[in-house]
Design a protein around this motif. Structure first.
Motif, PDB file in Angstrom:
ATOM      1  N   ILE A  35      17.075  -2.362  -9.332  1.00 22.48           N
ATOM      2  CA  ILE A  35      18.530  -2.367  -9.451  1.00 22.48           C
ATOM      3  C   ILE A  35      19.178  -1.962  -8.135  1.00 22.48           C
ATOM      4  CG2 ILE A  35      20.491  -1.263 -10.577  1.00 22.48           C
ATOM      5  CD1 ILE A  35      18.768  -0.968 -13.045  1.00 22.48           C
ATOM      6  N   PHE A  36      18.654  -0.922  -7.512  1.00 23.53           N
ATOM      7  CA  PHE A  36      19.358  -0.381  -6.345  1.00 23.53           C
ATOM      8  C   PHE A  36      18.781  -0.818  -5.012  1.00 23.53           C
ATOM      9  CE2 PHE A  36      22.297   1.968  -8.660  1.00 23.53           C
ATOM     10  CZ  PHE A  36      21.684   2.570  -9.740  1.00 23.53           C
ATOM     11  N   LEU A  37      17.520  -1.128  -4.982  1.00 23.79           N
ATOM     12  CA  LEU A  37      16.910  -1.481  -3.701  1.00 23.79           C
ATOM     13  C   LEU A  37      15.958  -2.658  -3.890  1.00 23.79           C
ATOM     14  CD1 LEU A  37      16.858  -0.305  -0.805  1.00 23.79           C
ATOM     15  CD2 LEU A  37      14.754   0.860  -1.434  1.00 23.79           C
ATOM     16  N   PRO A  38      16.487  -3.814  -4.252  1.00 29.40           N
ATOM     17  CA  PRO A  38      15.605  -4.920  -4.616  1.00 29.40           C
ATOM     18  C   PRO A  38      14.686  -5.380  -3.485  1.00 29.40           C
ATOM     19  CG  PRO A  38      17.895  -5.621  -4.669  1.00 29.40           C
ATOM     20  CD  PRO A  38      17.908  -4.171  -4.395  1.00 29.40           C
ATOM     21  N   SER A  39      15.068  -5.142  -2.248  1.00 28.73           N
ATOM     22  CA  SER A  39      14.161  -5.609  -1.205  1.00 28.73           C
ATOM     23  C   SER A  39      13.115  -4.568  -0.855  1.00 28.73           C
ATOM     24  CB  SER A  39      14.958  -6.020   0.032  1.00 28.73           C
ATOM     25  OG  SER A  39      15.833  -4.972   0.387  1.00 28.73           O
ATOM     26  N   GLY A  40      13.155  -3.425  -1.548  1.00 24.16           N
ATOM     27  CA  GLY A  40      12.098  -2.452  -1.335  1.00 24.16           C
ATOM     28  C   GLY A  40      12.254  -1.709  -0.014  1.00 24.16           C
ATOM     29  N   ILE A  41      11.255  -0.895   0.278  1.00 26.54           N
ATOM     30  CA  ILE A  41      11.357  -0.052   1.470  1.00 26.54           C
ATOM     31  C   ILE A  41      11.128  -0.850   2.742  1.00 26.54           C
ATOM     32  CG2 ILE A  41      10.401   1.954   2.625  1.00 26.54           C
ATOM     33  CD1 ILE A  41       9.645   3.053  -0.070  1.00 26.54           C
ATOM     34  N   LEU A  42      10.058  -1.630   2.752  1.00 25.78           N
ATOM     35  CA  LEU A  42       9.727  -2.351   3.977  1.00 25.78           C
ATOM     36  C   LEU A  42      10.067  -3.827   3.895  1.00 25.78           C
ATOM     37  CD1 LEU A  42       6.257  -0.822   4.900  1.00 25.78           C
ATOM     38  CD2 LEU A  42       8.489  -0.245   5.803  1.00 25.78           C
ATOM     39  N   VAL A  94       0.841  -1.206   0.000  1.00 26.50           N
ATOM     40  CA  VAL A  94       0.000   0.000   0.000  1.00 26.50           C
ATOM     41  C   VAL A  94       0.870   1.247   0.000  1.00 26.50           C
ATOM     42  CG1 VAL A  94      -1.718   1.295   1.294  1.00 26.50           C
ATOM     43  CG2 VAL A  94      -1.899  -1.174   1.128  1.00 26.50           C
ATOM     44  N   LEU A  95       1.934   1.212   0.793  1.00 20.71           N
ATOM     45  CA  LEU A  95       2.855   2.351   0.812  1.00 20.71           C
ATOM     46  C   LEU A  95       3.406   2.597  -0.578  1.00 20.71           C
ATOM     47  CD1 LEU A  95       4.526   4.434   2.388  1.00 20.71           C
ATOM     48  CD2 LEU A  95       6.237   2.676   2.755  1.00 20.71           C
ATOM     49  N   GLY A  96       3.862   1.516  -1.208  1.00 16.40           N
ATOM     50  CA  GLY A  96       4.383   1.639  -2.575  1.00 16.40           C
ATOM     51  C   GLY A  96       3.329   2.188  -3.508  1.00 16.40           C
ATOM     52  N   GLY A  97       2.093   1.709  -3.362  1.00 10.94           N
ATOM     53  CA  GLY A  97       1.017   2.190  -4.218  1.00 10.94           C
ATOM     54  C   GLY A  97       0.810   3.686  -4.062  1.00 10.94           C
ATOM     55  N   LEU A  98       0.776   4.139  -2.809  1.00  8.20           N
ATOM     56  CA  LEU A  98       0.574   5.574  -2.566  1.00  8.20           C
ATOM     57  C   LEU A  98       1.707   6.380  -3.187  1.00  8.20           C
ATOM     58  CD1 LEU A  98      -0.643   5.473   1.138  1.00  8.20           C
ATOM     59  CD2 LEU A  98      -2.004   5.901  -0.898  1.00  8.20           C
ATOM     60  N   LEU A  99       2.932   5.874  -3.031  1.00  9.15           N
ATOM     61  CA  LEU A  99       4.067   6.598  -3.605  1.00  9.15           C
ATOM     62  C   LEU A  99       3.960   6.686  -5.115  1.00  9.15           C
ATOM     63  CD1 LEU A  99       7.072   5.302  -1.519  1.00  9.15           C
ATOM     64  CD2 LEU A  99       6.287   7.649  -1.704  1.00  9.15           C
ATOM     65  N   ILE A 100       3.649   5.572  -5.742  1.00  9.60           N
ATOM     66  CA  ILE A 100       3.544   5.560  -7.198  1.00  9.60           C
ATOM     67  C   ILE A 100       2.420   6.496  -7.641  1.00  9.60           C
ATOM     68  CG2 ILE A 100       3.028   4.160  -9.218  1.00  9.60           C
ATOM     69  CD1 ILE A 100       5.599   3.305  -8.278  1.00  9.60           C
ATOM     70  N   GLY A 101       1.299   6.438  -6.952  1.00  8.58           N
ATOM     71  CA  GLY A 101       0.183   7.317  -7.298  1.00  8.58           C
ATOM     72  C   GLY A 101       0.571   8.777  -7.189  1.00  8.58           C
ATOM     73  N   LEU A 102       1.271   9.097  -6.111  1.00  9.93           N
ATOM     74  CA  LEU A 102       1.695  10.483  -5.918  1.00  9.93           C
ATOM     75  C   LEU A 102       2.678  10.914  -6.993  1.00  9.93           C
ATOM     76  CD1 LEU A 102       2.160  10.656  -2.056  1.00  9.93           C
ATOM     77  CD2 LEU A 102       0.598  12.030  -3.438  1.00  9.93           C
ATOM     78  N   ILE A 103       3.659  10.049  -7.264  1.00 13.55           N
ATOM     79  CA  ILE A 103       4.663  10.400  -8.266  1.00 13.55           C
ATOM     80  C   ILE A 103       3.999  10.611  -9.621  1.00 13.55           C
ATOM     81  CG2 ILE A 103       6.672   9.555  -9.537  1.00 13.55           C
ATOM     82  CD1 ILE A 103       7.554   8.165  -6.984  1.00 13.55           C
ATOM     83  N   GLU A 104       3.098   9.703  -9.973  1.00 12.34           N
ATOM     84  CA  GLU A 104       2.462   9.812 -11.279  1.00 12.34           C
ATOM     85  C   GLU A 104       1.644  11.090 -11.389  1.00 12.34           C
ATOM     86  OE1 GLU A 104       0.339   6.282 -12.475  1.00 12.34           O
ATOM     87  OE2 GLU A 104      -0.922   7.441 -13.835  1.00 12.34           O
TER      88      GLU A 104
END
Lengths: 304, 471, 277
Positions: free
Chosen positions: A289-296, A254-264
């Motif tokens: 490439i740089f953060l394969p395990s993601g934020i959480l 969900v966090l990733g989704g919110l970020l993507i939505g905001l960025i877009e």
């Protein structure tokens, strides 16, 4: 400032929809390590089911919008869950095992199959509905710069938060969730301990699809139009969200989704709408490439 | 479902359970059919959506599911021993029989057939009829065979999951298009007639360069992640081609791309044209046949290089990489470089194919380079199996040729009515075919690997031992 | 006293909050078989992974010295260079053969680097020049030599995955030897072998030590192998070195006995203080 806040609201709404789809990706990847390519198209199927049920509810049964939406939500979750259950049984379960490529190709094939099936069964044109739930709450600004949060947007964000909480609770606190986490860690051992691995995996697929159906209903309500090709791009964006937030983590999705939505949304508002999809794909590539395990997410160490 | 609980060879058939099973299946079908099949959304005169019921389709579908499921349970699943698809054992089936039957064609006989094919078509159906067979079938299938062989180096040999191969195809096509339509006329217009031959190596080189650029940051990712990133790159390149109108002309594409000449002699109706020079009557068939031989030569080049490289340390390192990357590193192999070489050599052949594609079409647009193409090429390679060159040939013919054949099935119009257009179902059938083929042959049609070197005797290695890469 | 080939100094490996190896120092000498033993989870494979470059040590120095005097700082080198330049080869606890390739192919892959150089990045190879052909012949001869030494010559063309377990272990060792190492690291080579096979393994390792001037560093649980052929034993427990010396010395060292068999409850605190836990 008003524009910024408005875009913030819009971005969070869009991001909530992505987040709901992303949970499905992350749950399936977590439990069987497979990227379900067809999940975006399952979302699209869910939105079509929602569309038709909504038309039935309002036109034939004469239900008011809100009641219709609730009924449609429940039914769409059930029916889309059935679709995903069938897909898993038919196309993925027989291929579960040591082959990595076969389920992937099968999923890609399923994705193509679903979008073309809907194209043939429902026609290739856009399917528009009259706008639902008009009205909004004014936040700030006047006239042209009026910033408002619409009822639709409130509904979407609230539903997302509630569902995230519910599913997170299921995964962490219930026996089913425990079974899922066990299968995620070591399927063979889980089976030896009496967990019905097949059933657990099936339920995971159904849960993912149910959330995708909710996203489909939200999408229908928010944009008022669906199309058979709406599966691929939102699907990739939702997958990006799942990866960004940390694959395997529900709040991360969900966090990733919110970020993507905001960025877009911000990108389209402040730069140009042309390359907005490139932004999503680029974030995906950069994250992997740089953060394969993601934020959480939790990084996994390969045992030598 | 029910058959999971039945022991492998039951002599008795439990009719009751089978019927119950089939009823459940048809109920599932009912659930699936409502509402997508049952009600069709249409736009009426006022451009508002209305629903049109199609309940008869639902009943037909449910009945079909019931009958098929019952038949399968009673006749097929009871007789065969349980198929352990996941364990890697392949039961002898029609297709592997087909591979065995076609095997003699994998050598010289097949080559001879390919070389003679256009002449055969010409002889059988004449100049007008054979254009379709040589172009839509022959050339089209050969393009995909070449793409499949190119991707085979990356996926089949080195075990790197690349879902964005179409990007290199696009690089090749657009490099040729732009150089031939803009650079050459501006700098050396006299060379115009040689455009294709000059641009071909350039296209390959540019594609290989892109292979290195794209590969470098991503090749340390494993399995699924590598697949997704390559997919992302493929899409980014396509979206840039759509949006960077100054460079690529956007959706409108680039047209007027010069066709290949017969080494300096153009294929037109003029005095310097091919027909005039060789004293023949002008016909478009000559260029088509020439194009066929060009793509055949390019594809054979790909195969030749693959076979040669497999026997060299670099090819063996690719296959070792697929088997176990960590073991490779412990043996002193620089796996990053190994992966990059596989990626860029595969990209180079994609570039060659792209240049040819642009030359054959005369017009290209970003629409030709969508993700579905990458998926199709990957499906061809995976269905071929085991990094086998011959497998790719068979799966190309089956997938590409099979879909093209749909256009020929006019007799279906008589069954389903004059509005029935099988080509509309092309993609649906393709997607279904992908799923069905993986269920049937998850390791591909060819199920053994041939060693690249042997001491005394060449023994085929069973597919159950060969890894898929990034496991 | 033969010269040192591998010097491990103050090696420490931490994974997040877990300290797998704590301030480990020991030496392995040329022409000797050094065994690294200890209870499960002591950190032995982690030491190997640090030496062979699969993990980057958190602290410490790993120096490899060739007979020529060249020194290699292993903690700074990437894994493939540790094999290629420093000439350290290894086998794995869970056998990592190329199962889908033949026995012969496995041994040829091990000679990748000399063959690549000789093939001039494949150009010589594609044109089958004399340079490449003679290099290939040399590689084949090396492979055949090892196949005969291991008794695997009859199975040269069989897929590696078809070999019985004991043969697979030997093939892995042969493959490691094909890289011409000065130091061979073997991770539990005797695991799963019956007594006869263990004896054959002993003979094999002694031959390697004698004929090829290759020092061997060995992780092992099978004491019949360790005691019979090692010249030097290092004992690890909970990532800490608790003993270091000849097999006889280590066998009777009370600290080692305590680690493997435990001590009476009254002595636990004393032993722990001594060992430094």
């Amino acid at each position: 400032m008003e524009v910024f806040v408005q875009q913030l609201v819009n971005g969070l709404t869009l991001g909530s929809i992505y987040g709901l789809i992303a949970i499905g990706y992350t749950m399936v990847f977590g439990i069987i390590g497979m990227v379900n390519f067809a999940h975006g198209d399952v979302f699209m199927v869910g939105s079509f089911i929602a569309l038709i049920l909504f038309m039935v509810a309002t036109m034939f049964l004469g239900l008011p919008t809100v009641a219709a939406l609730i009924v449609v939500l429940v039914l769409a979750m059930a029916l889309t869950g059935l679709w995903n259950w069938t897909i898993e049984r038919v196309a993925y379960r027989p291929l579960r095992g040591s082959f990595r490529l076969a389920p992937l190709i099968s999923a890609i094939g399923m994705s193509i199959l679903l979008s073309n099936l809907i194209q043939i069964l429902q026609g290739p044109r856009n399917k528009p509905l009259p706008p639902m739930l008009p009205g909004s709450i004014h936040i700030m600004g006047e006239d042209a710069l009026a910033t408002a949060i619409s009822y639709k947007q409130i509904v979407i964000m609230v539903v997302t938060v509630v569902l995230l909480a519910v599913f997170w609770w299921v995964v962490q606190k219930t026996p089913l969730g425990r079974a899922q986490r066990a299968v995620e860690q070591d399927a063979k051992m889980a089976a030896l301990l009496g967990i019905n691995v097949d059933k657990t995996i099936s339920i995971t697929f159904v849960m993912g699809a149910a959330l995708a159906a909710v996203a489909g209903v939200m999408y229908l309500m928010y944009y008022g139009v669906v199309n058979f090709s709406d599966g691929f791009v939102p699907g990739v964006k939702a997958f990006t969200a799942a990866v960004l937030g940390g694959i395997g983590s529900l709040p991360g999705a969900v966090l990733g989704g919110l970020l993507i939505g905001l960025i877009e949304t911000m990108w389209s508002a402040y730069f140009t709408i042309d390359y907005k999809d490139v932004a999503a794909f680029s974030i995906l590539a950069i994250t992997l490439i740089f953060l394969p395990s993601g934020i959480l997410g939790r990084p996994d160490v390969e045992k030598v | 479902m029910a058959n999971d609980n039945q022991p492998a060879n039951t002599p008795t058939i439990d009719l009751g359970a089978a019927v119950r099973d089939a009823v459940i299946a048809s109920l599932v079908m009912l659930g699936l059919a409502i509402p997508i099949l049952a009600l069709k959304t249409e736009q009426n005169m006022d451009n508002r959506l209305v629903l049109e019921p199609r309940w008869h389709y639902v009943w037909i579908a449910c009945a079909l599911v019931f009958a098929v499921r019952l038949a399968l349970t009673l006749f097929i699943w009871n007789r065969k021993a349980k198929i352990t698809v996941a364990k890697g054992e392949q039961t002898p089936t029609i297709m592997s029989g087909l591979v065995r039957v076609l095997k003699p064609f994998s050598g010289r006989a097949g080559l001879l057939f390919l070389v003679a094919y256009p002449l055969l078509a010409l002889w059988l159906v004449g100049p007008q009829g054979s254009i379709k067979w040589i172009d839509n079938f022959g050339i089209q299938i050969l393009i995909y065979i070449m793409l499949g062989w190119g991707l085979n180096i990356v996926v089949g040999l080195a075990g790197l999951l690349d879902l964005g191969y179409v990007a290199f195809y696009a690089v090749g096509a657009y490099s040729y298009a732009i150089i031939a339509t803009q650079v050459i006329p501006a700098t050396f217009p006299e060379l115009g007639v040689w455009s294709f031959w000059i641009c071909l190596p350039i296209a390959g080189l540019l594609a290989a360069l892109w292979g290195v650029l794209l590969g470098f940051p991503v090749l340390r990712l494993r399995g699924d992640y590598l697949a997704i990133v390559t997919l992302a790159f493929g899409e980014i390149i396509r979206l840039v081609l759509i949006n960077w109108v100054a460079f690529s002309n956007g959706y409108a594409g680039i047209s007027g791309i010069p066709r290949p000449s017969f080494f300096g002699i153009p294929f037109n109706a003029s005095e310097e044209g091919f027909a005039a020079v060789f004293g023949l009557e002008f016909s478009p068939i000559y260029r088509t046949i020439f194009l066929f031989y060009v793509i055949l030569a390019l594809a054979l080049l790909t195969a030749f290089v693959t076979v040669k490289l497999r026997r060299l340390p670099v090819g063996r390192a690719w296959e070792a990489l697929r088997e176990d990357e960590i073991a490779c590193r412990s043996l002193g192999i620089n796996t990053t470089n190994t992966k990059l070489t596989a990626f860029s050599i595969g990209a180079m052949f994609g570039g060659f194919a792209g240049a040819f594609f642009a030359a054959r079409q005369g017009f290209i647009s970003p629409e030709s380079f969508v993700f579905i193409e990458s998926a199709q090429i990957l499906a061809i390679v995976v269905l071929g199996g085991m990094g086998s060159l011959f497998g790719v040939v068979i799966s190309s013919i089956a997938l590409v040729g099979g879909i093209e054949i749909l256009r020929e099935l006019d007799f279906l119009k008589q069954i389903f009515g004059p509005h029935f257009d099988p080509a509309q179902f092309r993609m649906l059938i393709f997607g279904t075919a992908m799923v069905v083929m993986m269920l049937w042959k998850p390791r591909g049609l060819v199920s053994t690997r041939e060693p690249s070197v042997f001491l005394k005797e060449r023994k085929s290695i069973s597919g159950s031992l060969v890894k898929e890469g990034h496991g | 006293m033969s010269q040192t080939i591998l010097k491990v100094e103050h090696l420490t490996m931490r994974f997040g909050g877990l300290t797998a190896i704590n301030n480990l120092s020991f030496e392995a000498r040329r022409g000797e078989i050094t065994a690294l033993i200890g209870p499960n989870g002591a950190g032995k494979t982690t030491v190997f992974n640090c030496i062979t470059g699969f993990y980057k040590p958190t602290e410490g120095m790993l120096t490899l010295t060739h007979p020529t005097g060249n020194e290699f700082l292993l903690e700074r080198m990437p894994d493939f260079q540790i094999n290629w330049k420093a000439k350290v080869a290894r086998t794995f606890q869970n056998i990592r053969l190329f199962q889908g390739m033949t026995v012969l192919e496995n041994l040829l892959v091990a000679q990748h680097n000399p063959l690549m150089v000789a093939s001039g990045f494949s150009l010589h190879g594609i044109f089958s020049t004399k340079t490449y052909i003679s290099a290939e012949k040399l590689a084949m001869d090396t492979a055949v030599y090892w196949l005969e030494t291991m008794g695997l010559i009859d199975r040269a063309d069989d897929p590696a995955g078809d070999l019985p377990y004991g043969d697979q272990r030997r093939l892995e060792i042969a493959r490691a030897m094909c890289t011409g190492p000065y130091l061979l690291c073997l991770d539990e080579p005797a695991a799963g072998l019956n007594p006869k096979e263990s004896n054959d393994l002993n003979d094999l390792l002694m031959t390697i030590r004698k004929d090829h001037d290759t020092a061997i560093l060995l992780i092992e649980h099978d004491m019949s192998v360790v005691m019979k052929i090692s010249d030097h034993v290092v004992v690890l427990d909970y990532g800490v070195k608790i003993s270091d010396g000849t097999p006889d010395f280590v066998r009777t060292d009370p600290k080692v006995i305590a680690a493997y068999l435990g001590v009476p409850d009254e002595e636990v605190a004393a032993v722990e203080a001594e060992v430094g836990l």
